[in-house]
Motif scaffolding. Structure first.
Motif, PDB file in Angstrom:
ATOM      1  N   ASP A  51     -16.774   1.861 -14.557  1.00  0.00           N
ATOM      2  CA  ASP A  51     -16.605   2.215 -15.867  1.00  0.00           C
ATOM      3  C   ASP A  51     -17.081   1.031 -16.786  1.00  0.00           C
ATOM      4  O   ASP A  51     -16.355   0.085 -16.660  1.00  0.00           O
ATOM      5  CB  ASP A  51     -15.379   2.774 -16.436  1.00  0.00           C
ATOM      6  N   THR A  60     -14.235   3.658 -11.722  1.00  0.00           N
ATOM      7  CA  THR A  60     -13.948   5.146 -11.971  1.00  0.00           C
ATOM      8  C   THR A  60     -13.086   5.880 -10.789  1.00  0.00           C
ATOM      9  O   THR A  60     -12.791   5.035  -9.944  1.00  0.00           O
ATOM     10  CB  THR A  60     -15.063   6.031 -12.021  1.00  0.00           C
ATOM     11  N   ASP A  61     -12.567   6.920 -11.208  1.00  0.00           N
ATOM     12  CA  ASP A  61     -11.781   7.393 -10.005  1.00  0.00           C
ATOM     13  C   ASP A  61     -12.678   7.637  -8.716  1.00  0.00           C
ATOM     14  O   ASP A  61     -12.076   7.407  -7.551  1.00  0.00           O
ATOM     15  CB  ASP A  61     -11.128   8.900 -10.359  1.00  0.00           C
ATOM     16  N   ALA A  64     -12.629   4.263  -7.259  1.00  0.00           N
ATOM     17  CA  ALA A  64     -11.501   3.765  -6.543  1.00  0.00           C
ATOM     18  C   ALA A  64     -11.388   4.477  -5.247  1.00  0.00           C
ATOM     19  O   ALA A  64     -10.854   3.816  -4.279  1.00  0.00           O
ATOM     20  CB  ALA A  64     -10.281   4.125  -7.411  1.00  0.00           C
ATOM     21  N   THR A  65     -11.932   5.611  -5.045  1.00  0.00           N
ATOM     22  CA  THR A  65     -11.884   6.263  -3.662  1.00  0.00           C
ATOM     23  C   THR A  65     -12.907   5.858  -2.844  1.00  0.00           C
ATOM     24  O   THR A  65     -12.567   5.777  -1.606  1.00  0.00           O
ATOM     25  CB  THR A  65     -12.040   7.707  -4.091  1.00  0.00           C
TER      26      THR A  65
END
Length: 295
Positions: A51, A60-61, A64-65
């Motif tokens: 982001d 971002t999500d 992070a994954t």
């Protein structure tokens, strides 16, 4: 476009620094090049990983994954490279060893001397660090083995008991208690000014717990975050300290004084990452360490 290893390294650097500028400086690439490479990675995986809308760059999500898998992939690759270079006959190789500060004062020298005498072709990378740093280094695959104390270890850390360490009162050659063989009652400690390790040492926490247990409050004249500095102070002054008995062995001008009751003994452990590849050097050092003190 295939995913490349440099893409993973670039993403991890940006995620760590939260900045393209600082990540580019660390990686020694230009900021536009770094930004382009991250965009290529995002096109390859088909999602936005960073982001860029705020003051700091954030994952971002999806990012992070993705990051834990990227970090693990690089760690596994590094382990694979070491495995390929591993030589079973120990004629060459590298061992990355870490230990908490207490052990560098009395254990490091003789242990490394014996290992080097047996395996002179192995390069040792030795680091002194806190137990928290040591365990994090094991999990990050920057350390192969660590010597520390048992306790609530981080998930993924395995511990093997090595030997028992005993602590006691230690004085210099001119101290009134030098050469004393009769145990010194703990109640008399307040009349014996001390120089102790600072509070960030696990050894100091062990000592303070013993003081509290026996309800004594000795006068602490000096605190130091260096064991070598502490032993020099004790050697040259009338102060006493509490350190492992092993420091008084050999040619050291220090004298052990028994205490009554004695401080509880501590178990010393060898730490490793549970899933780590065990090179021939790691196996050889582990075998030596496990037999230390048990000829």
């Amino acid at each position: 476009m295939p995913l490349e290893l440099r893409h993973l390294r670039y993403l991890l650097a940006v995620a760590e620094h939260g900045s393209f500028t600082r990540a580019a400086e660390e990686l020694h690439v230009s900021q536009p090049t770094l930004s382009q490479q991250i965009k290529q990675l995002e096109r390859t995986v088909g999602v936005q990983l960073l982001d860029r809308t705020g003051r700091a760059v954030r994952l971002t999500d999806a990012g992070a994954t993705f990051v834990p898998y990227a970090r693990r992939a690089l760690q596994d690759l590094a382990a694979a490279e070491r495995a390929v270079l591993d030589v079973a006959d120990l004629s060459r190789g590298t061992l990355r060893l870490a230990m908490t500060p207490t052990f560098t004062a009395y254990l490091l020298g003789p242990l490394v001397a014996r290992f080097h005498a047996r395996h002179p072709g192995i390069t040792l990378d030795i680091r002194e660090m806190t137990q928290g740093q040591l365990e994090s280094g094991l999990l990050a695959d920057t350390v192969d083995l660590g010597i520390a104390f048992p306790g609530a270890h981080l998930p993924g850390i395995a511990a093997t008991d090595l030997f028992t360490e005993t602590l006691g009162l230690v004085v210099g050659p001119d101290h009134p208690h030098a050469g004393r063989t009769e145990p010194l009652p703990v109640a008399e400690l307040p009349s014996c000014p001390l120089a102790l390790l600072s509070g960030d040492f696990a050894t100091r926490a062990h000592i303070d717990a013993w003081f509290r247990l026996h309800r004594v409050a000795p006068r602490i004249a000096v605190e130091a975050n260096s064991i070598s500095a502490l032993t020099e102070i004790v050697r040259r002054t009338g102060l006493a300290t509490v350190l492992p008995d092993a420091l008084t062995r050999g040619d050291a001008p220090l004298h052990p004084v028994p205490l009554a009751p004695a401080l509880p003994a501590r178990t010393v452990v060898l730490l490793r990452r549970e899933s780590a590849y065990e090179s021939a050097a790691v196996r050889a050092f582990t075998s030596l360490a496990r037999h230390w003190g048990h000829p």
